[in-house]
Design a protein around this motif. Sequence first.
Motif, mmCIF file in Angstrom:
data_model
loop_
_atom_site.group_PDB
_atom_site.id
_atom_site.type_symbol
_atom_site.label_atom_id
_atom_site.label_comp_id
_atom_site.label_asym_id
_atom_site.label_seq_id
_atom_site.Cartn_x
_atom_site.Cartn_y
_atom_site.Cartn_z
ATOM 1 N N ARG A 204 0.833 -1.212 0.000
ATOM 2 C CA ARG A 204 0.000 0.000 0.000
ATOM 3 C C ARG A 204 0.867 1.260 0.000
ATOM 4 O O ARG A 204 0.605 2.210 -0.736
ATOM 5 C CB ARG A 204 -0.926 0.010 1.209
ATOM 6 C CG ARG A 204 -1.857 1.212 1.215
ATOM 7 C CD ARG A 204 -2.951 1.070 2.256
ATOM 8 N NE ARG A 204 -3.960 2.082 2.103
ATOM 9 C CZ ARG A 204 -3.813 3.368 2.442
ATOM 10 N NH1 ARG A 204 -2.681 3.790 2.941
ATOM 11 N NH2 ARG A 204 -4.804 4.233 2.281
ATOM 12 N N LEU A 205 1.902 1.270 0.825
ATOM 13 C CA LEU A 205 2.773 2.450 0.894
ATOM 14 C C LEU A 205 3.541 2.647 -0.411
ATOM 15 O O LEU A 205 3.730 3.781 -0.856
ATOM 16 C CB LEU A 205 3.744 2.330 2.069
ATOM 17 C CG LEU A 205 3.100 2.340 3.459
ATOM 18 C CD1 LEU A 205 4.158 2.103 4.524
ATOM 19 C CD2 LEU A 205 2.346 3.623 3.701
ATOM 20 N N THR A 206 3.952 1.562 -1.031
ATOM 21 C CA THR A 206 4.647 1.659 -2.316
ATOM 22 C C THR A 206 3.713 2.237 -3.375
ATOM 23 O O THR A 206 4.092 3.126 -4.141
ATOM 24 C CB THR A 206 5.160 0.272 -2.754
ATOM 25 O OG1 THR A 206 6.050 -0.221 -1.752
ATOM 26 C CG2 THR A 206 5.891 0.357 -4.075
ATOM 27 N N GLU A 207 2.497 1.740 -3.393
ATOM 28 C CA GLU A 207 1.505 2.235 -4.354
ATOM 29 C C GLU A 207 1.204 3.718 -4.122
ATOM 30 O O GLU A 207 1.197 4.515 -5.062
ATOM 31 C CB GLU A 207 0.227 1.410 -4.203
ATOM 32 C CG GLU A 207 -0.889 1.813 -5.132
ATOM 33 C CD GLU A 207 -2.137 0.976 -4.880
ATOM 34 O OE1 GLU A 207 -3.224 1.570 -4.727
ATOM 35 O OE2 GLU A 207 -2.016 -0.264 -4.832
ATOM 36 N N LEU A 208 0.985 4.095 -2.872
ATOM 37 C CA LEU A 208 0.710 5.507 -2.569
ATOM 38 C C LEU A 208 1.933 6.389 -2.841
ATOM 39 O O LEU A 208 1.808 7.522 -3.274
ATOM 40 C CB LEU A 208 0.260 5.649 -1.116
ATOM 41 C CG LEU A 208 -1.120 5.109 -0.789
ATOM 42 C CD1 LEU A 208 -1.345 5.041 0.714
ATOM 43 C CD2 LEU A 208 -2.193 5.943 -1.473
ATOM 44 N N GLY A 209 3.124 5.860 -2.565
ATOM 45 C CA GLY A 209 4.340 6.609 -2.828
ATOM 46 C C GLY A 209 4.535 6.901 -4.305
ATOM 47 O O GLY A 209 4.936 7.993 -4.694
ATOM 48 N N GLU A 210 4.243 5.912 -5.141
ATOM 49 C CA GLU A 210 4.351 6.115 -6.590
ATOM 50 C C GLU A 210 3.299 7.096 -7.082
ATOM 51 O O GLU A 210 3.572 7.943 -7.928
ATOM 52 C CB GLU A 210 4.208 4.775 -7.308
ATOM 53 C CG GLU A 210 5.394 3.859 -7.113
ATOM 54 C CD GLU A 210 5.174 2.457 -7.669
ATOM 55 O OE1 GLU A 210 4.055 2.169 -8.151
ATOM 56 O OE2 GLU A 210 6.111 1.662 -7.607
ATOM 57 N N ALA A 211 2.102 7.013 -6.533
ATOM 58 C CA ALA A 211 1.008 7.899 -6.976
ATOM 59 C C ALA A 211 1.258 9.347 -6.551
ATOM 60 O O ALA A 211 0.851 10.279 -7.232
ATOM 61 C CB ALA A 211 -0.318 7.421 -6.382
#
Length: 156
Positions: free
Chosen positions: A144-151
Amino acid sequence: MTTEPRWTGLPGGLLSLRRLLVVVWLGGATVLAGVLPGLLVGPPWALWALLPLAALVWGWVLAERNWRSWRYAERADDLLISRGVLWREQTVVPYGRMQLVEVTSGPLERRYGLASLQLHTAAAASDARIPGLLPAEAERLRDRLTELGEARSAGL
């Protein structure tokens, strides 16, 4: 109107692991402090074992207080990590500043079914860590953090 973040505590396995370490280290020190002086100098000197024994009891209590102090909360734009008994420390990690999120698990952590989440940000001093998570939660949080970080990438 701001709403309070929804805090999540750490699982009890971390407390068990930390108490085991307290007992192993200070229990061994208690035996050594009592047996060696008692045999080499005389029985009254075995009372030195009371010092590490007192530290063991104190460490047992402090392990729980420290464990209870750790918590984290996911918000819309950042992750909050709070910890500390005497000195409370709260770390705010903006999703857009995260560069690397990793899950690690050493031998003792694996034995207790735990994993740690390490967050690396653009500033070296602001790296954050959440110890003692269940592996499934650590992996979910990492993804989740990786996804939010990329977004929300800050364009470094």
